[in-house]
Scaffold this motif. Structure first.
Motif, mmCIF file in Angstrom:
data_model
loop_
_atom_site.group_PDB
_atom_site.id
_atom_site.type_symbol
_atom_site.label_atom_id
_atom_site.label_comp_id
_atom_site.label_asym_id
_atom_site.label_seq_id
_atom_site.Cartn_x
_atom_site.Cartn_y
_atom_site.Cartn_z
ATOM 1 N N ALA A 120 -12.888 4.654 -7.642
ATOM 2 C CA ALA A 120 -12.334 4.409 -6.308
ATOM 3 C C ALA A 120 -12.933 3.139 -5.736
ATOM 4 O O ALA A 120 -14.104 2.827 -5.975
ATOM 5 C CB ALA A 120 -12.603 5.597 -5.382
ATOM 6 N N TYR A 121 -12.123 2.403 -4.997
ATOM 7 C CA TYR A 121 -12.527 1.117 -4.449
ATOM 8 C C TYR A 121 -12.276 1.096 -2.947
ATOM 9 O O TYR A 121 -11.307 1.677 -2.463
ATOM 10 C CB TYR A 121 -11.736 -0.013 -5.122
ATOM 11 N N GLU A 122 -13.147 0.442 -2.229
ATOM 12 C CA GLU A 122 -12.955 0.307 -0.795
ATOM 13 C C GLU A 122 -11.679 -0.472 -0.514
ATOM 14 O O GLU A 122 -11.415 -1.505 -1.126
ATOM 15 C CB GLU A 122 -14.156 -0.399 -0.156
ATOM 16 N N ARG A 123 -10.904 0.020 0.428
ATOM 17 C CA ARG A 123 -9.629 -0.608 0.757
ATOM 18 C C ARG A 123 -9.854 -1.763 1.735
ATOM 19 O O ARG A 123 -10.418 -1.565 2.811
ATOM 20 C CB ARG A 123 -8.712 0.438 1.405
ATOM 21 N N PRO A 124 -9.432 -2.985 1.390
ATOM 22 C CA PRO A 124 -9.569 -4.110 2.318
ATOM 23 C C PRO A 124 -8.844 -3.830 3.630
ATOM 24 O O PRO A 124 -7.762 -3.249 3.647
ATOM 25 C CB PRO A 124 -8.911 -5.280 1.559
ATOM 26 N N LYS A 125 -9.421 -4.244 4.729
ATOM 27 C CA LYS A 125 -8.870 -3.944 6.045
ATOM 28 C C LYS A 125 -7.512 -4.600 6.280
ATOM 29 O O LYS A 125 -6.692 -4.088 7.030
ATOM 30 C CB LYS A 125 -9.853 -4.389 7.129
ATOM 31 N N ASP A 126 -7.270 -5.752 5.652
ATOM 32 C CA ASP A 126 -6.020 -6.479 5.885
ATOM 33 C C ASP A 126 -5.003 -6.254 4.776
ATOM 34 O O ASP A 126 -4.095 -7.042 4.578
ATOM 35 C CB ASP A 126 -6.298 -7.977 6.017
ATOM 36 N N PHE A 146 4.769 -2.554 -7.422
ATOM 37 C CA PHE A 146 5.259 -1.757 -6.304
ATOM 38 C C PHE A 146 4.159 -1.540 -5.277
ATOM 39 O O PHE A 146 3.005 -1.300 -5.632
ATOM 40 C CB PHE A 146 5.758 -0.395 -6.795
ATOM 41 N N ASN A 147 4.519 -1.628 -3.992
ATOM 42 C CA ASN A 147 3.593 -1.384 -2.898
ATOM 43 C C ASN A 147 4.235 -0.436 -1.902
ATOM 44 O O ASN A 147 5.444 -0.493 -1.666
ATOM 45 C CB ASN A 147 3.254 -2.686 -2.156
ATOM 46 N N ILE A 148 3.425 0.441 -1.308
ATOM 47 C CA ILE A 148 3.927 1.327 -0.267
ATOM 48 C C ILE A 148 2.760 1.741 0.613
ATOM 49 O O ILE A 148 1.629 1.867 0.130
ATOM 50 C CB ILE A 148 4.631 2.565 -0.867
ATOM 51 N N GLY A 149 3.011 1.922 1.912
ATOM 52 C CA GLY A 149 1.911 2.307 2.779
ATOM 53 C C GLY A 149 2.343 2.604 4.193
ATOM 54 O O GLY A 149 3.479 2.334 4.608
ATOM 55 N N LEU A 150 1.417 3.206 4.953
ATOM 56 C CA LEU A 150 1.612 3.450 6.383
ATOM 57 C C LEU A 150 1.318 2.167 7.133
ATOM 58 O O LEU A 150 0.309 1.508 6.884
ATOM 59 C CB LEU A 150 0.669 4.565 6.861
ATOM 60 N N MET A 151 2.179 1.812 8.075
ATOM 61 C CA MET A 151 2.054 0.545 8.774
ATOM 62 C C MET A 151 1.833 0.762 10.268
ATOM 63 O O MET A 151 1.978 1.871 10.786
ATOM 64 C CB MET A 151 3.322 -0.293 8.550
ATOM 65 N N ASN A 152 1.511 -0.348 10.970
ATOM 66 C CA ASN A 152 1.420 -0.280 12.427
ATOM 67 C C ASN A 152 2.830 -0.339 13.035
ATOM 68 O O ASN A 152 3.826 -0.435 12.324
ATOM 69 C CB ASN A 152 0.511 -1.381 12.970
ATOM 70 N N ASP A 153 2.908 -0.297 14.363
ATOM 71 C CA ASP A 153 4.205 -0.128 15.028
ATOM 72 C C ASP A 153 5.225 -1.215 14.706
ATOM 73 O O ASP A 153 6.430 -0.953 14.647
ATOM 74 C CB ASP A 153 4.014 -0.045 16.544
ATOM 75 N N ASP A 154 4.777 -2.469 14.523
ATOM 76 C CA ASP A 154 5.722 -3.558 14.263
ATOM 77 C C ASP A 154 5.737 -3.991 12.794
ATOM 78 O O ASP A 154 6.258 -5.047 12.462
ATOM 79 C CB ASP A 154 5.429 -4.754 15.177
ATOM 80 N N PHE A 155 5.154 -3.172 11.925
ATOM 81 C CA PHE A 155 5.155 -3.419 10.477
ATOM 82 C C PHE A 155 4.418 -4.710 10.099
ATOM 83 O O PHE A 155 4.649 -5.260 9.025
ATOM 84 C CB PHE A 155 6.584 -3.471 9.925
ATOM 85 N N SER A 156 3.548 -5.197 10.953
ATOM 86 C CA SER A 156 2.848 -6.450 10.658
ATOM 87 C C SER A 156 1.543 -6.244 9.908
ATOM 88 O O SER A 156 0.925 -7.205 9.449
ATOM 89 C CB SER A 156 2.567 -7.213 11.962
ATOM 90 N N GLY A 157 1.098 -5.001 9.763
ATOM 91 C CA GLY A 157 -0.157 -4.724 9.076
ATOM 92 C C GLY A 157 -0.308 -3.232 8.854
ATOM 93 O O GLY A 157 0.554 -2.430 9.242
ATOM 94 N N PRO A 158 -1.404 -2.812 8.215
ATOM 95 C CA PRO A 158 -1.616 -1.396 7.916
ATOM 96 C C PRO A 158 -1.830 -0.575 9.180
ATOM 97 O O PRO A 158 -2.253 -1.090 10.218
ATOM 98 C CB PRO A 158 -2.865 -1.401 7.034
ATOM 99 N N GLU A 160 -3.473 1.697 11.898
ATOM 100 C CA GLU A 160 -4.839 1.750 12.391
ATOM 101 C C GLU A 160 -5.355 3.180 12.463
ATOM 102 O O GLU A 160 -6.557 3.404 12.633
ATOM 103 C CB GLU A 160 -4.924 1.084 13.765
ATOM 104 N N SER A 161 -4.475 4.149 12.352
ATOM 105 C CA SER A 161 -4.862 5.557 12.383
ATOM 106 C C SER A 161 -3.988 6.334 11.418
ATOM 107 O O SER A 161 -2.856 5.940 11.132
ATOM 108 C CB SER A 161 -4.707 6.131 13.799
ATOM 109 N N THR A 162 -4.518 7.429 10.904
ATOM 110 C CA THR A 162 -3.740 8.302 10.027
ATOM 111 C C THR A 162 -3.433 9.632 10.726
ATOM 112 O O THR A 162 -3.077 10.604 10.074
ATOM 113 C CB THR A 162 -4.487 8.566 8.714
#
Length: 328
Positions: A120-126, A146-158, A160-162
């Motif tokens: 397991a590797y630490e996930r980069p913040k950006d 392939f990439n997939i993930g939970l994003m912030n409200d405007d899809f500009s980054g990951p 901030e909360s799960t």
């Protein structure tokens, strides 16, 4: 600098240059000594067998044979994109897991075994979740990531909360990166929610997308596909639903990278719009492809080797995240 863990008889947990290696105890602990080294994008594994008749050529890491072996020892040097490594994204870590197995021959006195290997590797913040990083050797498509993930409200980054209150929107983005001039259209063929990172026959699931790209949740909620920014990316605004409240939830999806000119009733992204019915995300004029969302979507085309070469399907997992009760 790498992280190294030895022996099966204890649980090893150590951090090193942002990497975490977990080596879990197994039933074959008394038989072998294992050394695992988690590199930045590869894994080395050395297994020393103490059983005199053990054939180390019968060891497998995922679907990979040993890189080299001798009497009593087997060595693996493999990329994390090979050997069927599974990838799980958590809030702050990327976890790669596989199984080391010993395939005993029919006339052997040595027992077969399976042992987990996890890095397991630490996930980069950006950086948002890379579920898988494979190299697909497919017809005229080149290499796919392939990439997939939970994003912030405007899809500009990951995200901030799960933690998402019931009724709120979970922004999800998936993309496919290609080293090719041929454009690809990314679709979500199927997505279900579950409380486990892997699906089992007895798993309780909550369907989100099914029937080859029909967003079921859009019929009774504010869930919808967002307008595309580019063909190789798809954005989903998913309204939270009543399922496993307060527990860890995982979303299991099938991602499909496909020829943009090859849409049909089984290769599509459809959502329900109140007052209009089912609409095709990529071309409203072809929304008739979504008519089958109320029944069973089947392709009218004959399946063939050639037609299968227009794309690639990949399974991915998002999570864990938690749906919370707004009144709690």
């Amino acid at each position: 600098m790498h992280c190294v863990s030895r022996k099966y008889s204890v649980m090893m947990v150590s951090f090193c240059q942002g990497a975490l290696l977990l080596s879990l105890a197994a039933a074959m602990a008394v038989y072998a000594d294992m050394k695992v080294d988690c590199g930045p994008d590869f894994v080395t594994l050395m297994l020393t067998e103490s059983r005199p008749q053990a054939d180390t050529s019968l060891l497998r890491l995922g679907n990979c044979f040993p890189t080299s072996f001798s009497a009593g020892e087997a060595y693996f040097y493999v990329d994390l994109t090979d050997c069927n490594f599974r990838t799980l994204v958590t809030g702050d870590a990327l976890v790669y897991s596989n199984d080391l197995t010993y395939v005993a021959s029919a006339d052997s006195y040595n027992l077969a075994f399976t042992h987990p290997v996890v890095c397991a590797y630490e996930r980069p913040k950006d950086w948002y979740a890379t579920i898988y990083d494979p190299v697909f050797k497919t017809y005229s498509l080149g290499d796919l990531q392939f990439n997939i993930g939970l994003m912030n409200d405007d899809f500009s980054g990951p995200a901030e909360s799960t933690r998402f209150p019931l009724g709120s929107i979970i922004p999800i983005m998936a993309s496919v990166v290609q080293e090719t001039h041929q454009p690809l259209l990314l679709l979500l063929e199927e997505c279900v929610a579950a409380t486990t990172p892997e699906l089992y026959p007895e798993s309780t699931i909550y369907p989100i997308i099914s029937n080859k790209g029909c967003l079921l949740e859009s019929v009774s909620s504010r869930s919808k596909f967002e307008p595309r920014q580019k063909s190789s990316e798809i954005r989903l605004s998913l309204q939270t639903f009543t399922f496993a409240m307060g527990e860890e939830v995982f979303i299991h999806c099938k991602l499909l990278a496909w020829d943009p000119n090859g849409l049909d009733s089984t290769k599509k992204a459809c959502h329900f719009v109140e007052g209009h019915g089912w609409e095709l995300l990529d071309n409203l004029a072809q929304s008739n492809l979504c008519d089958c969302c109320e029944s069973k979507c089947k392709s009218r085309r004959q399946r063939s080797v050639a037609s299968e070469k227009h794309g690639m399907v990949h399974k991915a997992v998002i999570g864990p995240f938690t749906i919370t009760d707004v009144n709690s």
